[in-house]
Design an enzyme around this catalytic site. Sequence first.
Site, PDB file in Angstrom:
ATOM      1  N   ASP A  22     -25.157 -33.720  -4.604  1.00 41.97           N
ATOM      2  CA  ASP A  22     -26.409 -34.398  -4.254  1.00 41.97           C
ATOM      3  C   ASP A  22     -27.018 -35.089  -5.473  1.00 41.97           C
ATOM      4  OD1 ASP A  22     -28.388 -35.243  -2.575  1.00 41.97           O
ATOM      5  OD2 ASP A  22     -29.507 -33.371  -2.587  1.00 41.97           O
ATOM      6  N   HIS A  39     -23.453 -43.812  -5.869  1.00 41.55           N
ATOM      7  CA  HIS A  39     -22.287 -43.235  -5.187  1.00 41.55           C
ATOM      8  C   HIS A  39     -21.011 -43.517  -5.974  1.00 41.55           C
ATOM      9  CE1 HIS A  39     -24.762 -41.948  -1.957  1.00 41.55           C
ATOM     10  NE2 HIS A  39     -25.025 -43.147  -1.480  1.00 41.55           N
ATOM     11  N   LEU A 133      -3.979 -27.384  -6.679  1.00 39.98           N
ATOM     12  CA  LEU A 133      -5.372 -27.328  -6.224  1.00 39.98           C
ATOM     13  C   LEU A 133      -5.433 -27.776  -4.768  1.00 39.98           C
ATOM     14  CD1 LEU A 133      -8.463 -27.048  -6.892  1.00 39.98           C
ATOM     15  CD2 LEU A 133      -8.430 -29.503  -7.402  1.00 39.98           C
TER      16      LEU A 133
HETATM   17  C1  FPP Z   1     -25.538 -37.309  -1.761  1.00 40.68           C
HETATM   18  O1  FPP Z   1     -26.386 -38.007  -2.645  1.00 40.68           O
HETATM   19  C2  FPP Z   1     -24.207 -37.898  -1.766  1.00 40.68           C
HETATM   20  C3  FPP Z   1     -23.591 -38.491  -0.681  1.00 40.68           C
HETATM   21  C4  FPP Z   1     -24.195 -38.586   0.648  1.00 40.68           C
HETATM   22  C5  FPP Z   1     -22.262 -39.124  -0.819  1.00 40.68           C
HETATM   23  C6  FPP Z   1     -21.275 -38.396  -1.662  1.00 40.68           C
HETATM   24  C7  FPP Z   1     -20.251 -39.337  -2.109  1.00 40.68           C
HETATM   25  C8  FPP Z   1     -19.709 -39.345  -3.337  1.00 40.68           C
HETATM   26  C9  FPP Z   1     -19.964 -38.343  -4.380  1.00 40.68           C
HETATM   27  C10 FPP Z   1     -18.803 -40.465  -3.729  1.00 40.68           C
HETATM   28  C11 FPP Z   1     -17.390 -40.452  -3.322  1.00 40.68           C
HETATM   29  C12 FPP Z   1     -16.780 -39.195  -2.858  1.00 40.68           C
HETATM   30  C13 FPP Z   1     -15.460 -39.062  -2.659  1.00 40.68           C
HETATM   31  C14 FPP Z   1     -14.930 -37.775  -2.153  1.00 40.68           C
HETATM   32  C15 FPP Z   1     -14.514 -40.151  -2.963  1.00 40.68           C
HETATM   33  P1  FPP Z   1     -27.678 -38.722  -2.054  1.00 40.68           P
HETATM   34  O2  FPP Z   1     -27.311 -40.115  -1.711  1.00 40.68           O
HETATM   35  O3  FPP Z   1     -28.210 -37.924  -0.900  1.00 40.68           O
HETATM   36  O4  FPP Z   1     -28.637 -38.671  -3.289  1.00 40.68           O
HETATM   37  P2  FPP Z   1     -30.216 -38.557  -3.237  1.00 40.68           P
HETATM   38  O5  FPP Z   1     -30.562 -37.207  -2.686  1.00 40.68           O
HETATM   39  O6  FPP Z   1     -30.614 -38.722  -4.668  1.00 40.68           O
HETATM   40  O7  FPP Z   1     -30.718 -39.693  -2.382  1.00 40.68           O
END
Ligand code: FPP
Length: 256
Positions: A22, A39, A133
């Site tokens: 997150d 992201h 893994l």
């Molecule tokens: C949460 O942060 C994250 C996500 C909803 C997306 C997770 C994706 C990645 C880490 C990138 C790619 C992953 C892979 C497996 C290739 P948020 O957007 O909710 O952050 P915030 O709470 O600050 O708004």
Amino acid sequence: MPSEPANAAPARIPRHLAVIMDGNGRWAERRRRPRIIGHRAGARAVNVCIDFCIARGVQALTLFAFSSENWGRPEDEVGALMKLFLNALEREVEELDRRGVRVRFIGERERFSEKIRERMAAAERQTRNNTVLHLSIAASYGGRWDIAQAARSLAAEVAAGTLAVEAIDERLLASRMSLAELPAPDLFIRTGGDTRISNFLLWQLAYTELWFTEALWPELDAGLLQTALDDFASRERRFGLTGAQIALAQPNETVE
Ligand code: FPP
């Protein structure tokens, strides 16, 4: 997956680590950049996490990449995330395979485009014999969805007359849940400062040790992960028993 790695016992390394990644959006917003930049930085942090798990002998890593609820985000963010997933699948699978990583996806796959589903299936096929893994990517995943799909699969057998209602117990339901072939996560990490499970592995996290950090996911580094592992190593896991009982017999889930 070997049942007991040589390096797991003395240092108390978690066999299975589950992570809510997150804070990507806030990381970007703090830099006055669009959320997708966060992201992208998050995707780099995924590699940091994988490298760390391989180096420290963590055998299974489950990452929450996209929740059932994330489909409700603004259309352009969902579209950009889909593009990012597709690119990552095209770019990273060769290297993951070379490093012995087995890749699997859990979640409601039908909701993704055919192209992404094909890539997911290809990544799973290509890496299926790897054992260094076990990487599970939770995508379009929700813990409640998981419990419902497991219940539905048992209900279908009852309806078909091949399963007696009385035969349904926790073990049987567990066998239909996602990740059934892995030990339950030993350690859960959530970055980004919120102290919630957010519909992640509701069933599988029953006795998992929880660890939260204010750090945003793109800020992840080996030092932070090591802090979480050190904290994990200091905890007494009792699984509902007493400390004295645990001292006599360490519960020891094994996997093949
Ligand atoms: C949460 O942060 C994250 C996500 C909803 C997306 C997770 C994706 C990645 C880490 C990138 C790619 C992953 C892979 C497996 C290739 P948020 O957007 O909710 O952050 P915030 O709470 O600050 O708004």
